[in-house]
Design an enzyme around this catalytic site. Structure first.
Site, PDB file in Angstrom:
ATOM      1  N   HIS A 115      -0.684   7.467   4.258  1.00 57.90           N
ATOM      2  CA  HIS A 115       0.625   6.935   4.631  1.00 57.90           C
ATOM      3  C   HIS A 115       1.685   8.004   4.394  1.00 57.90           C
ATOM      4  CE1 HIS A 115      -1.155   2.898   4.645  1.00 57.90           C
ATOM      5  NE2 HIS A 115      -1.681   3.195   3.473  1.00 57.90           N
ATOM      6  N   ALA A 149       0.794  -1.233   0.000  1.00 57.58           N
ATOM      7  CA  ALA A 149       0.000   0.000   0.000  1.00 57.58           C
ATOM      8  C   ALA A 149       0.824   1.279   0.000  1.00 57.58           C
ATOM      9  CB  ALA A 149      -0.928  -0.003   1.219  1.00 57.58           C
ATOM     10  N   ASN A 160       1.447  -4.071   7.603  1.00 57.33           N
ATOM     11  CA  ASN A 160       2.387  -4.623   6.628  1.00 57.33           C
ATOM     12  C   ASN A 160       3.247  -3.527   6.014  1.00 57.33           C
ATOM     13  OD1 ASN A 160       1.694  -7.410   6.769  1.00 57.33           O
ATOM     14  ND2 ASN A 160      -0.149  -6.998   5.586  1.00 57.33           N
TER      15      ASN A 160
END
Length: 263
Positions: free
Chosen positions: A216, A120, A186
């Site tokens: 993020h 991601a 992850n």
């Protein structure tokens, strides 16, 4: 035509299956025995749905894992022992340093390869390159909606149903984050393994009731200079805990497995 084995068949796997490159044929799906009949009904009859690697009746050119940490623990070492190449999306599993060493040794012994997919996040290539020139500090900040943190350890740290403003509920190392938030962290593990390692990479996790996308941020510095990478991702409609970009990362890995020129 190259052949693919897929470990897992949940929301992300279904997305990958729907967008596989034409030169790669899905031949095997590995799922728990209780799910074989259900999964078989969802895919072509020429795809073999099995519960164990040993039941595979051929040799896949590439194996991808899209099933979670338990599946990595159960199947990854068997795949490497056969000399096959496997791409992992559940990189948080490798927070278990002993297990990581075992996988590395098995891969080296059998001339196999373990690919850690970016998932991601963007910028993994930059972090990995910066490591070669004196990477000094890396911090990852992950921010998601209350819905995306549901069912995780976050529920023990913050009241997700009544949080009214952006709230930081975890600060620690990438190893701690990956162990405590296996379904959500992850990204932190991938950044850590590309850069300073699980115990030197810092992680800050936030819940924000005002957003419906996953945010993020990577901040890094070292001999190369400074780097800030920010990505706002859309969750898969079928699973709000899964990033659409993570699924696309798997699709890209599948495409790379059949292309002569890889990026």
């Amino acid at each position: 035509m190259k052949k693919l084995m897929m470990i897992g068949f949940g929301a992300m796997a279904a997305e990958v299956y729907a967008h596989l490159p034409q030169d790669l044929q899905l031949k095997w799906i590995v799922v728990p025995s209780r799910s074989i009949e259900k999964v078989q009904s969802q895919v072509s009859s020429d795809i073999q749905v099995i519960s164990d690697i040993e039941q595979c009746d051929g040799t896949p050119d590439y194996v991808i894992e899209v099933a979670g940490q338990a599946a990595v623990k159960e199947h990854a070492q068997k795949v490497l022992a056969k000399g096959w190449t496997i791409g992992l999306i559940s990189v948080g599993t490798l927070a278990d340093s002993e297990f990581l060493v075992q996988l590395k040794q098995t891969a080296e012994k059998n001339d196999a390869h373990l690919h850690l997919l970016a998932g991601a996040i963007a910028g993994i290539d930059g972090i990995s390159a910066a490591k070669e020139g004196g990477l000094q500090k890396v911090t990852y900040k992950g921010c998601k909606s209350p819905k995306s943190w549901k069912g995780s350890y976050a529920e023990q740290l913050v009241d997700l149903d009544h949080v009214s403003e952006p709230t930081v509920f975890f600060t620690g190392t990438a190893r701690e984050a990956a162990m405590k938030f296996p379904a959500n962290a992850n990204v932190a593990a991938t950044i850590a393994l590309a850069g300073l390692g699980m115990d030197e990479t810092m992680v800050e996790l936030t819940v924000d009731p005002t957003i419906n996308k996953n945010k993020h941020t990577i901040v890094a510095e070292g001999g190369f200079g400074q780097m800030t990478i920010e990505l706002v991702g859309v969750p898969l409609p079928s699973n709000p805990k899964t990033s659409t970009l993570a699924a696309l990362s798997v699709i890209r890995a599948c495409r790379n497995s059949v292309e002569a020129i890889q990026i």
